[in-house]
Design an enzyme around this catalytic site. Structure first.
Site, PDB file in Angstrom:
ATOM      1  N   CYS A  25       0.829  -1.201   0.000  1.00 52.86           N
ATOM      2  CA  CYS A  25       0.000   0.000   0.000  1.00 52.86           C
ATOM      3  C   CYS A  25       0.865   1.253   0.000  1.00 52.86           C
ATOM      4  O   CYS A  25       1.874   1.338   0.708  1.00 52.86           O
ATOM      5  CB  CYS A  25      -0.927   0.006   1.204  1.00 52.86           C
ATOM      6  SG  CYS A  25      -2.248  -1.211   1.091  1.00 52.86           S
ATOM      7  N   ALA A  62      -3.191  -3.475  -2.518  1.00 50.96           N
ATOM      8  CA  ALA A  62      -4.581  -3.871  -2.324  1.00 50.96           C
ATOM      9  C   ALA A  62      -5.499  -2.818  -2.938  1.00 50.96           C
ATOM     10  O   ALA A  62      -5.464  -1.646  -2.543  1.00 50.96           O
ATOM     11  CB  ALA A  62      -4.873  -4.023  -0.837  1.00 50.96           C
ATOM     12  N   GLN A 104      -4.087  -6.864  -7.054  1.00 52.20           N
ATOM     13  CA  GLN A 104      -4.646  -7.503  -5.860  1.00 52.20           C
ATOM     14  C   GLN A 104      -5.991  -6.857  -5.558  1.00 52.20           C
ATOM     15  O   GLN A 104      -6.076  -5.654  -5.290  1.00 52.20           O
ATOM     16  CB  GLN A 104      -3.714  -7.357  -4.657  1.00 52.20           C
ATOM     17  CG  GLN A 104      -4.177  -8.154  -3.450  1.00 52.20           C
ATOM     18  CD  GLN A 104      -3.290  -7.961  -2.243  1.00 52.20           C
ATOM     19  OE1 GLN A 104      -3.293  -6.899  -1.619  1.00 52.20           O
ATOM     20  NE2 GLN A 104      -2.515  -8.986  -1.898  1.00 52.20           N
ATOM     21  N   TYR A 188      -7.754  -8.811   6.647  1.00 54.09           N
ATOM     22  CA  TYR A 188      -8.769  -8.078   5.902  1.00 54.09           C
ATOM     23  C   TYR A 188      -9.986  -8.981   5.688  1.00 54.09           C
ATOM     24  O   TYR A 188     -10.032 -10.111   6.185  1.00 54.09           O
ATOM     25  CB  TYR A 188      -8.170  -7.494   4.627  1.00 54.09           C
ATOM     26  CG  TYR A 188      -7.065  -6.518   4.955  1.00 54.09           C
ATOM     27  CD1 TYR A 188      -7.333  -5.384   5.733  1.00 54.09           C
ATOM     28  CD2 TYR A 188      -5.757  -6.745   4.552  1.00 54.09           C
ATOM     29  CE1 TYR A 188      -6.323  -4.499   6.092  1.00 54.09           C
ATOM     30  CE2 TYR A 188      -4.732  -5.860   4.902  1.00 54.09           C
ATOM     31  CZ  TYR A 188      -5.021  -4.740   5.670  1.00 54.09           C
ATOM     32  OH  TYR A 188      -4.018  -3.871   6.030  1.00 54.09           O
ATOM     33  N   LEU A 314      10.755 -11.273   4.613  1.00 51.59           N
ATOM     34  CA  LEU A 314      12.163 -11.015   4.928  1.00 51.59           C
ATOM     35  C   LEU A 314      13.094 -11.808   4.009  1.00 51.59           C
ATOM     36  O   LEU A 314      14.054 -12.439   4.463  1.00 51.59           O
ATOM     37  CB  LEU A 314      12.458 -11.309   6.401  1.00 51.59           C
ATOM     38  CG  LEU A 314      11.800 -10.358   7.404  1.00 51.59           C
ATOM     39  CD1 LEU A 314      12.242 -10.690   8.816  1.00 51.59           C
ATOM     40  CD2 LEU A 314      12.118  -8.903   7.088  1.00 51.59           C
ATOM     41  N   GLY A 336       9.023  -7.420  -0.945  1.00 49.49           N
ATOM     42  CA  GLY A 336       8.344  -6.194  -0.571  1.00 49.49           C
ATOM     43  C   GLY A 336       9.337  -5.094  -0.274  1.00 49.49           C
ATOM     44  O   GLY A 336       9.788  -4.367  -1.149  1.00 49.49           O
ATOM     45  N   ARG A 337       9.742  -4.999   0.992  1.00 48.39           N
ATOM     46  CA  ARG A 337      10.601  -3.901   1.422  1.00 48.39           C
ATOM     47  C   ARG A 337      11.915  -3.833   0.639  1.00 48.39           C
ATOM     48  O   ARG A 337      12.438  -2.751   0.373  1.00 48.39           O
ATOM     49  CB  ARG A 337      10.892  -4.025   2.920  1.00 48.39           C
ATOM     50  CG  ARG A 337       9.682  -3.773   3.803  1.00 48.39           C
ATOM     51  CD  ARG A 337      10.005  -4.026   5.270  1.00 48.39           C
ATOM     52  NE  ARG A 337       8.883  -3.747   6.147  1.00 48.39           N
ATOM     53  CZ  ARG A 337       7.912  -4.605   6.428  1.00 48.39           C
ATOM     54  NH1 ARG A 337       7.931  -5.817   5.889  1.00 48.39           N
ATOM     55  NH2 ARG A 337       6.924  -4.275   7.244  1.00 48.39           N
TER      56      ARG A 337
END
Length: 367
Positions: A25, A62, A104, A188, A314, A336-337
């Site tokens: 997001c 999302a 998504q 969610y 991770l 992701g990160r």
């Protein structure tokens, strides 16, 4: 040969490598006005840059099926023509870089109506506040004391929500997406129905495993019905709530055993890959976080349910990602990160592993 940079074929779609971008997001859409919920320049550069960096598949954040389905009023949505047209610019740019655009599709349920994460730590917005609204959920149980108690969905409202997922999938196809991922993770709405921790219903949507999985399978069927047979559907799941599998915690939650069982159901209903995450439904769950800590859940689904899986959590190094795929723990790795830190991670990983990935002709001088 690098296993990470081998193509993966799902139905008739060929994904050029196994290193993909997880949904993240951005809380950067307009909260009102003609462009409400539509992607803008930030989303364009954020997603297109990772495609130019060699990532094989790009999943948007999302994207809500309705205004009240957003996590925050600043989230993306796909419920009108303006949003559909705005996404087309992004999917065209992703395809131009030899990457696959995926979306998504989501509803936040009881975790809806919050601030952006960098404003008051993403506090809940009350219905009487600007841009706030009352969330909905399977049961009138708030996520925690900071959140508004949700309104319990009626069976008629549930049926309407299923159709909204289908309509968003139709729009996603028009917008140029090639993968539709249904968001059933991280606390969610669909995850809330799956878990007895958040689902206290006594009707056809609560209680037994069959009842708690009913909404998820209805959504899958509705999306699969409007999504082309030659294109894949993914499902993102939280493989455990990290509750009942902790011997010191007597609360009942969604478990890894249920995930394996459910993966078989999803396969039979036309899902092609399980994007396997964990947690997010119980705010005080004890999670043993470590590099690759969620990979074993993906591996178990792949081995026991026979469904293709994506691994997350991770994963920060090229050889770590390579080993996950080469050892058969997952069919793909979603970052992701690390992709926020390094948009061209795929190009760096390919060089380290002696493989190749897409490089824009404008960047050829760096080879």
């Amino acid at each position: 040969m690098s296993a990470l940079f081998e193509p993966l074929t799902l139905r008739s779609l060929n994904v050029p490598n196994r290193l993909w971008m997880a949904p993240m997001c951005q809380y950067s859409a307009a909260p009102e006005g003609p462009a409400e919920g539509a992607p803008g320049d930030w989303h364009f550069q954020h997603l297109a840059a990772r495609a130019a960096g060699g990532t094989g598949l790009i999943l948007t954040e999302a994207t809500a099926v309705s205004p009240e389905g957003r996590i925050s009023p600043y989230d993306l949505g796909l419920w009108n023509d303006t949003q559909t047209a705005a996404f087309r610019r992004i999917t065209d740019a992703i395809k131009a870089q030899n990457s696959v655009p995926g979306i998504q599709i989501a509803h936040a349920g009881r975790k809806a109506s919050t601030e952006r994460t960098w404003v008051d730590r993403g506090r809940a917005l009350r219905p009487e506040e600007q841009y706030g609204w009352r969330p909905v959920g399977p049961s009138p149980v708030a996520f925690d004391e900071r959140y508004t108690t949700p309104a319990e969905l009626t069976t008629e409202q549930i049926a309407e929500l299923v159709e909204k997922f289908a309509e968003t999938a139709r729009r996603a196809l028009t917008a140029g997406f090639q993968v539709a991922e249904i968001h059933g993770a991280h606390g969610y709405l669909i995850n809330q129905f799956l878990s007895p921790y958040s689902n206290r219903r006594t009707d056809a949507y609560g209680g037994s495993y069959e009842n708690r999985t009913r909404l998820a399978l209805e959504v899958v069927d509705a999306v699969r019905a409007v999504w082309p047979d030659e294109l894949p559907v993914f499902f993102r799941i939280s493989a455990t709530d990290w509750l009942s599998e902790d011997a010191s915690d007597d609360r009942e939650g969604w478990t890894a055993d249920e995930t394996v069982r459910f993966a078989g159901d999803l396969r039979e209903h036309g899902v092609d890959l399980l994007d396997t995450s964990t947690g997010g439904n119980a705010p005080d769950a004890k999670i043993a976080v470590a590099p690759g800590y969620q990979v074993p859940f993906a591996e178990r689904v792949k081995k026991e349910a026979g469904l293709a899986v994506g691994a997350v959590g991770l994963i920060t190094e090229a050889r770590q990602a390579e080993k996950i795929v080469a050892d058969g723990q997952a069919d793909a790795v979603l970052l992701g990160r690390e992709l926020l830190r390094s948009p061209s991670f795929a190009q760096h990983a390919a060089r380290e592993l002696g493989a190749a990935t897409h490089l824009p002709q404008q960047y050829h001088r760096v080879v």
